[in-house]
Design a protein around this motif. Structure first.
Motif, PDB file in Angstrom:
ATOM      1  N   ALA A 193       0.843  -1.203   0.000  1.00 57.14           N
ATOM      2  CA  ALA A 193       0.000   0.000   0.000  1.00 57.14           C
ATOM      3  C   ALA A 193       0.878   1.252   0.000  1.00 57.14           C
ATOM      4  O   ALA A 193       0.581   2.240  -0.692  1.00 57.14           O
ATOM      5  CB  ALA A 193      -0.930  -0.014   1.205  1.00 57.14           C
ATOM      6  N   ARG A 194       1.956   1.222   0.792  1.00 57.84           N
ATOM      7  CA  ARG A 194       2.860   2.371   0.830  1.00 57.84           C
ATOM      8  C   ARG A 194       3.535   2.584  -0.532  1.00 57.84           C
ATOM      9  O   ARG A 194       3.614   3.713  -1.038  1.00 57.84           O
ATOM     10  CB  ARG A 194       3.926   2.150   1.901  1.00 57.84           C
ATOM     11  CG  ARG A 194       4.968   3.270   1.988  1.00 57.84           C
ATOM     12  CD  ARG A 194       5.984   2.992   3.079  1.00 57.84           C
ATOM     13  NE  ARG A 194       6.671   1.727   2.870  1.00 57.84           N
ATOM     14  CZ  ARG A 194       7.688   1.551   2.030  1.00 57.84           C
ATOM     15  NH1 ARG A 194       8.130   2.569   1.299  1.00 57.84           N
ATOM     16  NH2 ARG A 194       8.274   0.376   1.913  1.00 57.84           N
ATOM     17  N   LEU A 195       4.010   1.510  -1.157  1.00 60.65           N
ATOM     18  CA  LEU A 195       4.647   1.629  -2.467  1.00 60.65           C
ATOM     19  C   LEU A 195       3.662   2.151  -3.518  1.00 60.65           C
ATOM     20  O   LEU A 195       4.026   2.971  -4.367  1.00 60.65           O
ATOM     21  CB  LEU A 195       5.210   0.269  -2.900  1.00 60.65           C
ATOM     22  CG  LEU A 195       6.392  -0.266  -2.083  1.00 60.65           C
ATOM     23  CD1 LEU A 195       6.734  -1.689  -2.515  1.00 60.65           C
ATOM     24  CD2 LEU A 195       7.608   0.641  -2.248  1.00 60.65           C
ATOM     25  N   ALA A 196       2.419   1.671  -3.444  1.00 57.58           N
ATOM     26  CA  ALA A 196       1.408   2.135  -4.400  1.00 57.58           C
ATOM     27  C   ALA A 196       1.137   3.618  -4.215  1.00 57.58           C
ATOM     28  O   ALA A 196       0.998   4.370  -5.188  1.00 57.58           O
ATOM     29  CB  ALA A 196       0.122   1.323  -4.235  1.00 57.58           C
ATOM     30  N   GLU A 197       1.056   4.060  -2.958  1.00 55.85           N
ATOM     31  CA  GLU A 197       0.791   5.477  -2.689  1.00 55.85           C
ATOM     32  C   GLU A 197       1.938   6.349  -3.190  1.00 55.85           C
ATOM     33  O   GLU A 197       1.727   7.488  -3.601  1.00 55.85           O
ATOM     34  CB  GLU A 197       0.587   5.674  -1.192  1.00 55.85           C
ATOM     35  CG  GLU A 197      -0.108   6.965  -0.834  1.00 55.85           C
ATOM     36  CD  GLU A 197      -0.749   6.917   0.539  1.00 55.85           C
ATOM     37  OE1 GLU A 197      -1.740   7.641   0.740  1.00 55.85           O
ATOM     38  OE2 GLU A 197      -0.269   6.154   1.400  1.00 55.85           O
ATOM     39  N   GLU A 198       3.149   5.800  -3.203  1.00 61.24           N
ATOM     40  CA  GLU A 198       4.313   6.531  -3.699  1.00 61.24           C
ATOM     41  C   GLU A 198       4.496   6.380  -5.211  1.00 61.24           C
ATOM     42  O   GLU A 198       5.447   6.934  -5.770  1.00 61.24           O
ATOM     43  CB  GLU A 198       5.569   6.020  -2.978  1.00 61.24           C
ATOM     44  CG  GLU A 198       5.577   6.316  -1.480  1.00 61.24           C
ATOM     45  CD  GLU A 198       6.723   5.611  -0.764  1.00 61.24           C
ATOM     46  OE1 GLU A 198       7.483   4.860  -1.425  1.00 61.24           O
ATOM     47  OE2 GLU A 198       6.865   5.816   0.458  1.00 61.24           O
ATOM     48  N   GLY A 199       3.606   5.634  -5.869  1.00 62.34           N
ATOM     49  CA  GLY A 199       3.713   5.442  -7.315  1.00 62.34           C
ATOM     50  C   GLY A 199       4.819   4.494  -7.720  1.00 62.34           C
ATOM     51  O   GLY A 199       5.298   4.556  -8.854  1.00 62.34           O
ATOM     52  N   ARG A 200       5.195   3.578  -6.838  1.00 65.60           N
ATOM     53  CA  ARG A 200       6.319   2.683  -7.103  1.00 65.60           C
ATOM     54  C   ARG A 200       5.839   1.257  -7.363  1.00 65.60           C
ATOM     55  O   ARG A 200       6.240   0.307  -6.707  1.00 65.60           O
ATOM     56  CB  ARG A 200       7.285   2.720  -5.927  1.00 65.60           C
ATOM     57  CG  ARG A 200       7.923   4.090  -5.713  1.00 65.60           C
ATOM     58  CD  ARG A 200       8.600   4.194  -4.367  1.00 65.60           C
ATOM     59  NE  ARG A 200       9.644   3.156  -4.214  1.00 65.60           N
ATOM     60  CZ  ARG A 200      10.196   2.847  -3.046  1.00 65.60           C
ATOM     61  NH1 ARG A 200       9.811   3.480  -1.952  1.00 65.60           N
ATOM     62  NH2 ARG A 200      11.123   1.914  -2.984  1.00 65.60           N
ATOM     63  N   ILE A 201       4.944   1.108  -8.338  1.00 61.08           N
ATOM     64  CA  ILE A 201       4.460  -0.224  -8.728  1.00 61.08           C
ATOM     65  C   ILE A 201       4.508  -0.326 -10.260  1.00 61.08           C
ATOM     66  O   ILE A 201       3.490  -0.297 -10.939  1.00 61.08           O
ATOM     67  CB  ILE A 201       3.044  -0.501  -8.190  1.00 61.08           C
ATOM     68  CG1 ILE A 201       2.163   0.754  -8.273  1.00 61.08           C
ATOM     69  CG2 ILE A 201       3.064  -1.070  -6.803  1.00 61.08           C
ATOM     70  CD1 ILE A 201       0.755   0.510  -7.883  1.00 61.08           C
ATOM     71  N   PRO A 202       5.694  -0.453 -10.820  1.00 60.00           N
ATOM     72  CA  PRO A 202       5.861  -0.398 -12.280  1.00 60.00           C
ATOM     73  C   PRO A 202       5.197  -1.539 -13.036  1.00 60.00           C
ATOM     74  O   PRO A 202       4.856  -1.372 -14.210  1.00 60.00           O
ATOM     75  CB  PRO A 202       7.378  -0.436 -12.455  1.00 60.00           C
ATOM     76  CG  PRO A 202       7.892  -1.097 -11.218  1.00 60.00           C
ATOM     77  CD  PRO A 202       6.979  -0.626 -10.125  1.00 60.00           C
ATOM     78  N   TRP A 203       4.985  -2.678 -12.391  1.00 56.83           N
ATOM     79  CA  TRP A 203       4.410  -3.833 -13.088  1.00 56.83           C
ATOM     80  C   TRP A 203       2.968  -3.602 -13.543  1.00 56.83           C
ATOM     81  O   TRP A 203       2.493  -4.247 -14.479  1.00 56.83           O
ATOM     82  CB  TRP A 203       4.471  -5.067 -12.186  1.00 56.83           C
ATOM     83  CG  TRP A 203       3.853  -4.871 -10.828  1.00 56.83           C
ATOM     84  CD1 TRP A 203       4.503  -4.533  -9.678  1.00 56.83           C
ATOM     85  CD2 TRP A 203       2.457  -4.964 -10.492  1.00 56.83           C
ATOM     86  NE1 TRP A 203       3.607  -4.411  -8.637  1.00 56.83           N
ATOM     87  CE2 TRP A 203       2.346  -4.675  -9.100  1.00 56.83           C
ATOM     88  CE3 TRP A 203       1.304  -5.261 -11.202  1.00 56.83           C
ATOM     89  CZ2 TRP A 203       1.125  -4.679  -8.440  1.00 56.83           C
ATOM     90  CZ3 TRP A 203       0.078  -5.271 -10.540  1.00 56.83           C
ATOM     91  CH2 TRP A 203      -0.003  -4.973  -9.173  1.00 56.83           C
ATOM     92  N   GLN A 204       2.252  -2.662 -12.892  1.00 59.36           N
ATOM     93  CA  GLN A 204       0.824  -2.550 -13.174  1.00 59.36           C
ATOM     94  C   GLN A 204       0.527  -2.109 -14.608  1.00 59.36           C
ATOM     95  O   GLN A 204      -0.541  -2.420 -15.149  1.00 59.36           O
ATOM     96  CB  GLN A 204       0.167  -1.589 -12.194  1.00 59.36           C
ATOM     97  CG  GLN A 204       0.595  -0.140 -12.324  1.00 59.36           C
ATOM     98  CD  GLN A 204      -0.064   0.755 -11.279  1.00 59.36           C
ATOM     99  OE1 GLN A 204      -0.915   0.326 -10.507  1.00 59.36           O
ATOM    100  NE2 GLN A 204       0.332   2.018 -11.256  1.00 59.36           N
ATOM    101  N   ASP A 205       1.467  -1.437 -15.253  1.00 57.60           N
ATOM    102  CA  ASP A 205       1.172  -0.891 -16.582  1.00 57.60           C
ATOM    103  C   ASP A 205       1.347  -1.893 -17.712  1.00 57.60           C
ATOM    104  O   ASP A 205       1.100  -1.553 -18.877  1.00 57.60           O
ATOM    105  CB  ASP A 205       2.037   0.343 -16.835  1.00 57.60           C
ATOM    106  CG  ASP A 205       1.571   1.533 -15.995  1.00 57.60           C
ATOM    107  OD1 ASP A 205       0.364   1.605 -15.699  1.00 57.60           O
ATOM    108  OD2 ASP A 205       2.410   2.371 -15.625  1.00 57.60           O
TER     109      ASP A 205
END
Length: 485
Positions: free
Chosen positions: A289-301
């Protein structure tokens, strides 16, 4: 020859099918067979605003191509949303219902009679004149020249531990009536995937209930902030063509290909992980959740692109190879393809921090009914009591099952299934030619690995719509496989 189309099912897949055939020439009649109102299936029939789609507006559309039709609908109805947003699922139900009325009116304007029979279809019979008779649960029948099987998942899967207690007032076979449980109840939820997340959010929001999630994997879905189509594909046909599913290095090659695709836009990205289970599951949720809030989830795209590619590529593999690969990578695919929105993750973290919610580190060794409710024995030998059990272990899809002289409509494990071809038509074991019966949406899971996804259902509907629109002749033109599935 005029066509009489029978659509079995009334959820989003059926509405998408109607969208793609309603304007076709030569259709005398369109008959939808579904026991409930058209447009509201299992996934989108809820009215609770707490429950969000886990797919963004961009890929939640009855039409697979072009700008999201759902986005256009929301904008026209005054909802200020972006294509990346996760919206309440009830809005998708309203969208499907509204579009159903519009597609029905379009067909009526072209001289096509549209009928909705509020009954359940139980069998399809092939008649001597190459038409079909659809048998209904009440004994009535409806005939057609073409049948579109769009029945979605509707019967909850009951784990073995509770299957003998069907109908028990302290066993809730679906997660969606969870809000009706007493506000001070202790609740055990069987499941940790999307349905279980929904149950946890509803049960925990009053702040008095205590909820425990449990499953054999003891893992939660990953967390994302969007699921959308990419303007520039990260993977090309050559990337997939270079993979050899029979090779001993297949896993390494697949992982390297996916990481390379992610790093093209995120150079420092690491490979996704299958996810921590046991005691680490809640801290892992907090971290993601913290990584997502920081925009650090590159796999999602790349997820939307990978879903499309898997649905296109895997049916071309030998069945035993496809089954082996899907089994081996099931946990990874489940976590990332079925990831949850950041908002849901943050709510779960808050409920866990407040002591209202926890994820059990293992599945119960024993679960038995008592006079006061339920008693669990955990793997470490400890025991725990619960007032209610909520089943969130998924749903059984209705399938076509080969029977003497017909196709029965039932559930997995009830008998052999017909072959499902690339054009989504079925072929019976004793017939050389395929039937004019198409399978769309979640029922097409025997061919395509990822079907509980509205975009996939819309792609199926587009493929079928092209075929329905062709003039019917004694000799059906061969189907050329599209690359959008």
């Amino acid at each position: 020859m005029t066509k009489r189309i029978v659509i079995i099912g009334g959820g989003a897949t059926a509405v998408s099918a109607l969208a793609h055939v309603a304007g076709a020439p030569g259709i005398e009649r369109l008959t939808l067979v579904a026991p409930d109102r058209v447009g509201f299936g299992t996934a989108f029939g809820t009215t609770d605003p707490t429950l969000l789609c886990n797919t963004s507006v961009d890929v939640t559309s009855l039409l697979a191509e072009g700008q999201s039709d759902f986005l256009e609908y929301l904008a026209a109805h005054g909802h200020p949303v972006h294509r990346d947003d996760f919206v309440p699922r009830y809005l998708v139900g309203q969208y499907c219902r509204t579009r159903y009325g519009q597609y029905r009116d379009r067909a009526l304007a072209r001289g096509t009679k549209v009928t909705h029979i509020r009954e359940r279809a139980v069998a399809i019979h092939h008649l001597d004149d190459d038409t079909y008779r659809v048998e209904l649960a009440d004994g009535a029948t409806v005939t057609g020249t073409d049948v579109l099987f769009c029945a979605g998942p509707e019967e909850p899967r009951l784990p073995t531990e509770v299957s003998a207690h069907r109908g028990d007032p302290r066993l809730h076979e679906s997660p969606y009536p969870a809000s009706r449980l007493p506000q001070d109840a202790r609740v055990l939820v069987l499941g940790t995937k999307l349905s279980a997340i929904d149950a946890a959010l509803v049960l925990s929001r009053e702040g008095l209930r205590h909820t425990v999630l449990t499953s054999p994997s003891s893992t939660l879905p990953a967390v994302r902030t969007r699921l959308r189509r990419s303007a520039e594909p990260a993977l090309g046909p050559g990337d997939w063509a270079a993979l050899d599913p029979d090779s001993t290095s297949f896993d390494h090659s697949l992982t390297r290909m996916l990481v390379r695709a992610v790093r093209r836009s995120h150079p420092s990205a690491r490979a996704p992980r299958t996810g921590a289970g046991g005691p680490a599951v809640t801290p892992r949720l907090n971290e993601e959740a913290r990584l997502a809030e920081e925009g650090r989830i590159p796999w999602q795209d790349i997820v939307a692109e990978v879903i499309d590619a898997l649905n296109e590529q895997i049916p071309r593999w030998r069945p035993e190879v496809a089954a082996r690969v899907l089994t081996r990578h099931h946990a990874l695919m489940s976590r990332y393809i079925s990831a949850i929105p950041l908002r849901n993750a943050k709510l779960l973290v808050a409920h866990a921090a407040a002591g209202r919610l926890r994820v059990a580190p293992a599945y119960p060794e024993e679960l038995r009914r008592t006079d006061a409710g339920w008693r669990v024995r955990w793997a470490d030998g400890s025991g725990e009591s619960f007032d209610h059990v909520v089943v969130a272990a998924g749903y059984r899809a209705r399938r076509l099952i080969c029977a003497a002289g017909c196709l029965r409509i039932g559930h997995d494990g009830d008998g052999p299934h017909p072959e499902l071809l690339a054009d989504l038509r079925v072929r019976l074991p004793d017939r050389a030619d395929p039937e004019r019966i198409w399978v769309l949406g979640s029922a097409a899971g025997t061919r395509h690995p990822i079907v509980n996804y509205l975009r996939a259902a819309a792609q199926h509907a587009a493929v079928v719509g092209e075929q329905i629109a062709r003039p019917r002749t004694d000799e059906v033109a061969p189907y050329v496989e599209r690359t959008t599935l």
